[in-house]
Design an enzyme around this catalytic site. Structure first.
Site, PDB file in Angstrom:
ATOM      1  N   ILE A 202       0.714  -1.750  -0.410  1.00 16.84           N
ATOM      2  CA  ILE A 202      -0.246  -0.260  -0.321  1.00 16.84           C
ATOM      3  C   ILE A 202       1.506   0.869  -0.073  1.00 16.84           C
ATOM      4  O   ILE A 202       1.794   1.720   0.562  1.00 16.84           O
ATOM      5  CB  ILE A 202      -0.853   0.416   1.009  1.00 16.84           C
ATOM      6  CG1 ILE A 202      -1.832  -0.872   0.945  1.00 16.84           C
ATOM      7  CG2 ILE A 202      -1.500   1.305   1.600  1.00 16.84           C
ATOM      8  CD1 ILE A 202      -2.498  -1.434   2.322  1.00 16.84           C
ATOM      9  N   LYS A 203       0.218   2.158  -1.221  1.00 17.71           N
ATOM     10  CA  LYS A 203       0.972   3.595  -1.485  1.00 17.71           C
ATOM     11  C   LYS A 203       0.096   4.427   0.317  1.00 17.71           C
ATOM     12  O   LYS A 203      -0.902   4.638  -0.557  1.00 17.71           O
ATOM     13  CB  LYS A 203       1.323   3.902  -2.584  1.00 17.71           C
ATOM     14  CG  LYS A 203       2.038   5.340  -2.573  1.00 17.71           C
ATOM     15  CD  LYS A 203       2.013   5.550  -3.705  1.00 17.71           C
ATOM     16  CE  LYS A 203       2.091   6.885  -4.564  1.00 17.71           C
ATOM     17  NZ  LYS A 203       3.082   6.863  -5.790  1.00 17.71           N
ATOM     18  N   THR A 204       0.764   5.263   1.348  1.00 20.00           N
ATOM     19  CA  THR A 204       0.003   6.160   1.840  1.00 20.00           C
ATOM     20  C   THR A 204       0.989   7.428   2.264  1.00 20.00           C
ATOM     21  O   THR A 204       2.138   7.537   2.369  1.00 20.00           O
ATOM     22  CB  THR A 204      -0.746   5.155   3.016  1.00 20.00           C
ATOM     23  OG1 THR A 204      -1.775   6.073   3.070  1.00 20.00           O
ATOM     24  CG2 THR A 204      -0.069   5.475   4.271  1.00 20.00           C
TER      25      THR A 204
END
Ligand code: R5P
Length: 293
Positions: A202-204
């Site tokens: 996940i990119k956050t």
């Protein structure tokens, strides 16, 4: 046809040495299939467990972004210093040499522009394209709390299902609406939903307060998004804090390619991510390399 008569008797069975079964270095990824693990190991360095992804996919919704007007001139010199390129199939096919050894994360959601509602995305690339282009992961934007929240979540779960069939991981990119709070509570919610529904990583965004609760409550690796351009030292500090607080690397765009010295900046980011270099020392490195240029 081998000559069976001349065959030597096999003797090297090492019966005293049990076969080693290697674990897998990435958080939450131990039960994945060989192909997915192999692709993830081309994105994340097995040595550091982390990645420096260079995000240059901005054109898919906002056209020729500052710094990306000419990817062939401005971005190709950065490619050797990135572990992974995150981009669209259009730029990959037209500009990136197929001889590159960098892994590719392909943007596969799209359909909205800055002129309209951004969360109104669909899946915009067939799985066959990802296979044909030999990508290591597919990136899908997920708009938790956005107008088309459900549609974007289903885009992601579809890609997870299809990608699992062919051994290609899915990266969920958490997109935050303009009016939404960018705090740990929101990112815990968004990241956990993406992980529970099958995203492989996940990119956050980084948040100053309680970012470690975002990484701790997410059972798969998180990479830190860069966001809008800030001074180099601040960007290096943000990347340092993110990896020290549990992120498995960064996926940065503007803070690299909009820097005064993009090659120096990506090298400084690498030092922070892969070598745990402090922001002060990484900034010194940036300045030294910038002067040398
Ligand atoms: C949007 O969320 C996209 O993924 C971006 O185009 C990109 O990846 C953002 O990179 P950065 O914010 O570091 O410029």
């Amino acid at each position: 046809m081998p000559d069976a008569d001349g065959i030597k008797e096999a003797k090297l069975f090492y019966t005293d040495r049990p076969q080693q079964t290697e674990g897998f270095f990435l958080k939450g990824s131990g039960s994945l299939d060989w192909g997915i693990k192999n692709r993830l190991a081309r994105i994340f360095s097995p040595a550091s467990g982390r990645t420096v992804m260079l995000a240059i996919d901005h054109g898919y919704f906002q056209g020729p972004t500052t710094g990306l007007e000419r990817v062939d001139i401005n971005i190709l010199p950065l490619v050797p210093y990135a572990d992974t390129l995150m981009l669209t199939r259009g730029i990959l096919r037209t500009v990136v040499p197929p001889s590159t050894s960098r892994s590719i994360v392909l943007r596969v959601s799209g359909g909205a522009s800055i002129l309209k509602e951004l969360s109104n995305e669909d899946i915009a690339v067939d799985i066959e394209e990802s296979i044909r282009l030999n990508v290591c992961a597919m990136a899908v934007q997920v708009f938790i709390g956005g107008e088309y929240e459900k549609q974007s979540i289903i885009n992601m779960t579809r890609m997870v299902d299809i990608g699992n069939r062919y051994g290609i991981p899915t990266l969920a990119v958490t997109a935050v609406g303009k009016d939404m709070a960018r705090d740990a509570q929101y990112f815990r919610l968004a990241c956990r939903i993406c992980a529970e529904l099958g995203a492989h990583y996940i990119k956050t965004y980084y948040v100053e307060k309680d970012f470690e609760t975002v990484t701790a409550s997410c059972p798969v690796p998180i990479v830190m998004a860069g966001g809008k351009k800030i001074p180099e030292k601040e960007a290096l500090t943000m990347a340092y804090n993110a990896v020290q607080q549990g992120a498995s690397g960064v996926d940065m765009g503007r803070n690299i390619f909009q820097s005064d010295a993009p090659v120096a900046m990506i090298k400084a980011v690498r030092a922070v991510v892969h070598d745990n270099e402090t922001p002060a020392r990484a900034f010194d490195l940036y300045n030294t390399l910038k002067r040398e240029k």
